[in-house]
Write an enzyme that holds these catalytic residues in place. Sequence first.
Site, PDB file in Angstrom:
ATOM      1  N   GLY A  84       0.792  -1.238   0.000  1.00 45.42           N
ATOM      2  CA  GLY A  84       0.000   0.000   0.000  1.00 45.42           C
ATOM      3  C   GLY A  84       0.810   1.266   0.000  1.00 45.42           C
ATOM      4  O   GLY A  84       0.374   2.278   0.552  1.00 45.42           O
ATOM      5  N   ASP A 149      13.629  -7.288  12.052  1.00 45.03           N
ATOM      6  CA  ASP A 149      14.966  -7.468  11.461  1.00 45.03           C
ATOM      7  C   ASP A 149      16.035  -6.587  12.100  1.00 45.03           C
ATOM      8  O   ASP A 149      17.229  -6.823  11.915  1.00 45.03           O
ATOM      9  CB  ASP A 149      14.929  -7.151   9.959  1.00 45.03           C
ATOM     10  N   ARG A 193      16.195  -9.837   5.769  1.00 44.11           N
ATOM     11  CA  ARG A 193      16.372  -9.590   4.329  1.00 44.11           C
ATOM     12  C   ARG A 193      17.750  -9.037   4.006  1.00 44.11           C
ATOM     13  O   ARG A 193      18.454  -9.542   3.154  1.00 44.11           O
ATOM     14  CB  ARG A 193      15.387  -8.533   3.824  1.00 44.11           C
TER      15      ARG A 193
HETATM   16  O1  F6P Z   1      10.769  -6.845   7.253  1.00 41.80           O
HETATM   17  C1  F6P Z   1      10.572  -7.912   8.067  1.00 41.80           C
HETATM   18  C2  F6P Z   1      10.443  -9.174   7.314  1.00 41.80           C
HETATM   19  O2  F6P Z   1      10.273 -10.032   8.381  1.00 41.80           O
HETATM   20  C3  F6P Z   1      11.604  -9.597   6.411  1.00 41.80           C
HETATM   21  O3  F6P Z   1      12.661 -10.200   7.071  1.00 41.80           O
HETATM   22  C4  F6P Z   1      10.933 -10.526   5.454  1.00 41.80           C
HETATM   23  O4  F6P Z   1      11.635 -10.632   4.238  1.00 41.80           O
HETATM   24  C5  F6P Z   1       9.608  -9.877   5.262  1.00 41.80           C
HETATM   25  O5  F6P Z   1       9.306  -9.253   6.491  1.00 41.80           O
HETATM   26  C6  F6P Z   1       8.530 -10.833   4.828  1.00 41.80           C
HETATM   27  O6  F6P Z   1       7.310 -10.190   4.853  1.00 41.80           O
HETATM   28  P1  F6P Z   1       5.949 -10.747   4.215  1.00 41.80           P
HETATM   29  O7  F6P Z   1       5.969 -12.202   4.241  1.00 41.80           O
HETATM   30  O8  F6P Z   1       4.909 -10.156   5.092  1.00 41.80           O
HETATM   31  O9  F6P Z   1       5.906 -10.204   2.846  1.00 41.80           O
END
Ligand code: F6P
Length: 368
Positions: A84, A149, A193
């Site tokens: 969003g 993270d 990430r």
């Molecule tokens: O930003 C936090 C995080 O946990 C990252 O480590 C991960 O890549 C991402 O969120 C995944 O988010 P979603 O599954 O909600 O797209």
Amino acid sequence: MPASIKRIAICTGGGDAPGLNAVIKAVTIAAIKRGWQVYGIRDGYNGLLLPEQYIEGGLIRLTPERVKGITALGGTMLGTTNRGNPLHYPLKGFDGQVVEVDRSDELLRAFRLHEIDALVSVGGDGSMTIANALAQKGLWVVGVPKTIDNDLDQTVVTFGFDTAVSFSTECLDRLHSTAASHRRVLVVEVMGRYAGWIALESGVSGSADVILIPEIPYDLEKVAEAIKEREQQGNNYSIVMVAEGAKPKNGSVSVISREVGRAERLGGVGEQVAAALQTMTGKETRLVVLGHLLRGGSPTSSDRLIALRFGAAAVRALEEGQRGVMVALDPPTVKYVPLEEATRRMKTVPLDSDVLLTARDLNICFGD
Ligand code: F6P
């Protein structure tokens, strides 16, 4: 003299993190104490951009009654989204193709329409970048950093991180006995990430033997060697911790999917590492992906406290007339840093960090 405030809004954006509800509670109570009205925007900014989708309206009036008992709850009572971004909003065209459109002016009009004087935006790097852009366009905004993270710069830590690390450590504790009983290699994939903080801190606390993080591209030959060496020393099992953003030397991160209007989804590195190590070491190998389990559950007391402090500090910032800043933890206190500065770079694990050096002194292998 700061402008007077009658009504503020709060939104939560991006991936959820334990502690979001505690921020919502602190903002609500502290703002009402000052005589302000507080509204929660549903699902990031969608409550204002797509109000017709919400039967009870895209804004929720937050009252002490409504936020009662939420400090200990995971998730966010307002909902969130990582699709969003008002500056790059994904919209389906007539041909079915998804394109990104800039809906930020529309959003600012919605804030004016609802007579919202200021916004507390709670989120990670993406949300703080959006908050900064909206602040530049004239919106009165104060940011509150969140991410499991821990990759946001300018704050010593964000809430959500401690909960994730504690859970991941507990999982490692449980995996040691089963790995030992079966003489296996257990590969554990965790979120992270761009930064390996979760893998590193829980890996060290949970006695992992190998930790692979985005900051140190790995060579699986080195990892296999370390596992075989352990074997020779009488250690018949190994625990390998892998951050989702870890990548091989001269290789790239493992991406599950790419979509217009959102960050690419990472995943799969644990599977690759487990398959390769089984072949290279000849040892039976299993994979555990902790993934979203790290984002759920009740926040630890440390995360609750940071979240409550951040929420109350955001309200004090608004009262002082501060704009375009992010609340940050700078023990023993909180401080305010310009959003511009907070979003300039990611906070990755420094290669000379004490935790990393500790891990090396404990003979933990990083695959380098
Ligand atoms: O930003 C936090 C995080 O946990 C990252 O480590 C991960 O890549 C991402 O969120 C995944 O988010 P979603 O599954 O909600 O797209």
